[in-house]
Design an enzyme around this catalytic site. Structure first.
Site, short mmCIF file in Angstrom:
data_model
loop_
_atom_site.label_atom_id
_atom_site.label_comp_id
_atom_site.label_asym_id
_atom_site.label_seq_id
_atom_site.Cartn_x
_atom_site.Cartn_y
_atom_site.Cartn_z
N GLU A 43 1.02 -1.44 0.28
CA GLU A 43 -0.19 -0.19 0.02
C GLU A 43 0.76 1.46 -0.16
O GLU A 43 0.77 2.01 -0.35
CB GLU A 43 -1.16 -0.08 0.77
CG GLU A 43 -2.32 -0.82 0.87
CD GLU A 43 -1.62 -2.39 1.54
OE1 GLU A 43 -2.55 -3.13 1.05
OE2 GLU A 43 -0.81 -2.60 1.57
N GLN A 65 -7.70 -2.01 -0.43
CA GLN A 65 -8.46 -3.16 -0.74
C GLN A 65 -9.25 -3.13 0.47
O GLN A 65 -10.18 -3.79 -0.01
CB GLN A 65 -7.68 -4.11 -1.39
CG GLN A 65 -8.53 -5.45 -1.47
CD GLN A 65 -7.38 -6.86 -2.02
OE1 GLN A 65 -7.14 -7.48 -1.09
NE2 GLN A 65 -6.82 -7.08 -3.12
N PHE A 66 -8.88 -3.13 1.31
CA PHE A 66 -10.01 -2.98 3.02
C PHE A 66 -9.35 -2.32 3.49
O PHE A 66 -8.12 -1.37 3.60
CB PHE A 66 -9.65 -4.56 3.15
CG PHE A 66 -10.35 -5.37 2.55
CD1 PHE A 66 -12.33 -5.43 3.10
CD2 PHE A 66 -10.04 -6.35 2.06
CE1 PHE A 66 -12.51 -6.59 2.61
CE2 PHE A 66 -10.82 -7.53 1.47
CZ PHE A 66 -11.85 -7.65 1.55
N PRO A 72 -0.14 0.65 6.31
CA PRO A 72 1.27 0.48 5.54
C PRO A 72 1.63 1.82 4.55
O PRO A 72 2.65 2.04 4.58
CB PRO A 72 0.89 -0.69 5.39
CG PRO A 72 0.27 -1.31 5.43
CD PRO A 72 -0.41 -0.55 6.25
N HIS A 112 -9.99 -6.45 8.20
CA HIS A 112 -11.00 -5.79 6.52
C HIS A 112 -12.14 -5.22 7.32
O HIS A 112 -13.29 -4.78 6.56
CB HIS A 112 -11.38 -7.33 6.40
CG HIS A 112 -10.66 -8.68 5.53
ND1 HIS A 112 -9.41 -8.37 6.54
CD2 HIS A 112 -10.32 -8.99 4.24
CE1 HIS A 112 -8.69 -9.14 5.90
NE2 HIS A 112 -9.28 -9.39 4.31
#
Length: 310
Positions: A43, A65-66, A72, A112
């Site tokens: 990320e 993505q989540f 990061p 998530h």
């Protein structure tokens, strides 16, 4: 993307797969791999690459993505992306949009189902927005990409499967600005201020409250930074009572800032302290327990009972 060739998309599995939630499905075929490209599982590299692209005249759209995967990239976002315009005295802009699926309610595993908006709202130089409906998602993502400021764009996972009609190509003059709130249900007794996934929760609570003879005005903030305080204070001035609702923990959450800011402006008009409803100050629980963690209709109505008891 069709209107502006400088718009590119970068993220994990956003190409042929179309992203985990299939939001970018079909874009690779339509616009090609020079404008829609997969990234490594990194990320920090996604955002860092986007910063470089923006400095060269592109308008990158990053997909995280989540929500729990954004950490990061935190240093790139708060130390570089948010600061560049001020650091350069306004000479440089970074029109980067970072899309983040947010919140729980889908039975996901650890990392998530975060609600991390307070981190970014606290960071000067970022715009932070959250859509709550298909129509707003359609409008606000285009407004975010067109904005010269970096935008954190939250998309509630629980609403990905909602459908509604949208008007393609609607003139901008007919749309709310990116920094404006919206009254999604008028009311007279209590103002419920919320955003993202809990707008639906607030509307469901308002429907139940109506059966009990109480009228809730529901406001969808839409913009979390900046906050449309004139809209909120005007509503609270009418109702005299307010509840702030979000999925994130109430401790040091965005609801704390909203409650403080509205109280400062409406102290003499409030009939009761503003109540906050949110998640608990614990790590997000396992999927089998998340319904006990997430704010629901009963918790909203309990807060309404508390502010109307005065």
């Amino acid at each position: 993307m069709a209107d502006d060739p400088s718009v590119v998309i970068i993220g994990e599995d956003i190409g042929a797969l179309g992203g985990v939630f299939r939001i970018t499905d079909g874009l690779l075929d339509e616009f090609g791999e020079r404008r829609v490209f997969n990234s490594p599982l990194a990320e920090s590299a996604i955002v860092g690459t986007a910063i470089g692209l923006a400095l060269r005249g592109y308008r990158p759209v990053c997909e995280i993505q989540f929500d729990g995967f954004v950490y990061p990239a935190f240093d790139q976002i708060v130390s570089q992306l948010a600061k560049m315009r001020a650091r350069s005295g306004g000479r440089l802009t970074l029109p980067v949009t970072i899309r983040i699926p947010v919140g729980g309610g889908i039975g996901a595993v650890e990392h998530h189902s975060e609600s991390n908006e307070a981190y970014f709202c606290h960071t000067a130089g970022l715009r932070v927005v959250a859509c709550a409906s298909p129509a707003d998602a359609h409008t606000m993502i285009q407004q975010s990409i067109a904005c010269d400021d970096p935008v954190i764009f939250y998309e509630p996972k629980r609403r990905y499967w909602d459908t509604a009609d949208v008007i393609v190509g609607r003139p901008g003059a007919e749309e709310l600005g990116l920094d404006r709130a919206r009254v999604v249900r008028p009311g007279s007794d209590v103002t419920v201020m919320t955003y993202g996934p809990t707008v639906r929760t607030a509307l469901d609570a308002a429907a139940v409250a109506e059966q009990e003879g109480r009228s809730l005005e529901v406001i969808d903030l839409r913009s979390l930074s900046p906050i449309d305080l004139p809209m909120l204070t005007a509503s609270v001035a009418r109702t005299g009572r307010a509840v702030v609702l979000h999925e994130a923990p109430t401790f040091a959450g965005l609801g704390s800032e909203i409650a403080a800011a509205v109280t400062e402006r409406c102290f003499d008009l409030l009939e009761a302290p503003i109540a906050r409803v949110g998640g608990y100050n614990i790590p997000y629980p396992p999927a089998r327990a998340e319904e006990r963690y997430l704010p629901d209709i009963d918790r909203v109505l309990d807060a309404v009972d508390r502010v109307t008891a005065h």
